[in-house]
Design an enzyme around this catalytic site. Sequence first.
Site, PDB file in Angstrom:
ATOM      1  N   CYS A   1     -41.605 -21.392  38.550  1.00 14.35           N
ATOM      2  CA  CYS A   1     -41.448 -21.552  37.618  1.00 14.35           C
ATOM      3  C   CYS A   1     -40.553 -22.457  37.197  1.00 14.35           C
ATOM      4  CB  CYS A   1     -41.062 -20.563  36.829  1.00 14.35           C
ATOM      5  SG  CYS A   1     -40.639 -20.569  35.155  1.00 14.35           S
TER       6      CYS A   1
ATOM      7  N   TYR B   1     -47.883 -28.888  28.154  1.00 12.61           N
ATOM      8  CA  TYR B   1     -47.769 -27.624  28.257  1.00 12.61           C
ATOM      9  C   TYR B   1     -48.127 -26.954  29.380  1.00 12.61           C
ATOM     10  CZ  TYR B   1     -45.577 -22.968  30.268  1.00 12.61           C
ATOM     11  OH  TYR B   1     -45.323 -21.881  31.016  1.00 12.61           O
TER      12      TYR B   1
ATOM     13  N   GLU C   1     -44.867 -27.913  38.846  1.00  8.43           N
ATOM     14  CA  GLU C   1     -43.374 -28.060  37.517  1.00  8.43           C
ATOM     15  C   GLU C   1     -42.390 -28.597  38.254  1.00  8.43           C
ATOM     16  OE1 GLU C   1     -43.075 -24.128  35.552  1.00  8.43           O
ATOM     17  OE2 GLU C   1     -45.293 -24.390  34.421  1.00  8.43           O
TER      18      GLU C   1
ATOM     19  N   ASP D   1     -46.376 -15.849  39.885  1.00 11.51           N
ATOM     20  CA  ASP D   1     -46.822 -17.054  39.303  1.00 11.51           C
ATOM     21  C   ASP D   1     -47.851 -17.450  40.220  1.00 11.51           C
ATOM     22  OD1 ASP D   1     -45.077 -16.434  37.751  1.00 11.51           O
ATOM     23  OD2 ASP D   1     -43.422 -17.574  38.319  1.00 11.51           O
TER      24      ASP D   1
ATOM     25  N   TYR E   1     -47.304 -24.341  40.100  1.00 16.41           N
ATOM     26  CA  TYR E   1     -46.006 -22.991  40.666  1.00 16.41           C
ATOM     27  C   TYR E   1     -46.047 -23.434  42.362  1.00 16.41           C
ATOM     28  CZ  TYR E   1     -47.127 -20.434  36.880  1.00 16.41           C
ATOM     29  OH  TYR E   1     -46.833 -20.222  35.490  1.00 16.41           O
TER      30      TYR E   1
ATOM     31  N   CYS F   1     -37.497 -15.962  35.210  1.00 14.37           N
ATOM     32  CA  CYS F   1     -36.548 -17.026  36.217  1.00 14.37           C
ATOM     33  C   CYS F   1     -37.413 -15.962  37.146  1.00 14.37           C
ATOM     34  CB  CYS F   1     -35.173 -16.462  36.839  1.00 14.37           C
ATOM     35  SG  CYS F   1     -34.508 -17.930  37.705  1.00 14.37           S
TER      36      CYS F   1
ATOM     37  N   CYS G   1     -31.382 -21.638  55.634  1.00 18.80           N
ATOM     38  CA  CYS G   1     -31.883 -22.677  56.316  1.00 18.80           C
ATOM     39  C   CYS G   1     -30.960 -23.812  56.751  1.00 18.80           C
ATOM     40  CB  CYS G   1     -31.739 -23.873  54.873  1.00 18.80           C
ATOM     41  SG  CYS G   1     -32.543 -25.489  55.798  1.00 18.80           S
TER      42      CYS G   1
END
Length: 218
Positions: free
Chosen positions: A54, A85, A97, A132, A137, A200, A209
Amino acid sequence: MFFKSKPTQIPTAAEALPGRETVMPVTASHFVNGAPLKGPYPAGAETIYLALGCFWGAERLFWELPGVIVTAVGYQGGSTKNPTYEEVCSGRTGHSEAVKVVFDPAAIRLETVLKSFWEEHDPTQGMRQGNDVGTQYRSAIYTTTPEQAGVVELSRAAYQNALNSKGLGTITTEIKPAPEFYYAESYHQQYLAKNPAGYCGLQGTGVSCPIGLGVAAA
């Protein structure tokens, strides 16, 4: 943003919705810092495009990084021209997105931007992020220079090594030179600054990482 089943195969150009010639109108400036969304940008600025689920939460992640000049959300990597959208949500455009990230390489290294990218979502999930589900996504990195592509590949390899050490899966992130970026509707731009309680869905793997910390890929 929507929790219902979506197509998980990217449509071919022949299968995709046709789109339109009309460009999506979009606000001129960034809601948070006032920078111009479409430029002009300062001399020496670089642009990279990042998709990690998202785009509401993803955009906030990057505008908060020191050294990032401006961000914008949009649709990228599909076949439909100037999509809406609703069309992207249908799964029939093939777009992700994406977040446009314009940054000052003298103030923030690309490796630092990519470290946030890898750590703040799960790049092993294919056509989804958590609840999602759908092609929009998917995880993706769209580069704008050959030099960026080299740094991205090193970061991917380094993070894959880190995931392997924890027994996690294979990175599915789509990595390629940037296709055309279509700006999303104005209400999506900097959405979580305008709607602090908005959705969110970002959730990382919990694996750090090493790229950006002086560690190269093995």
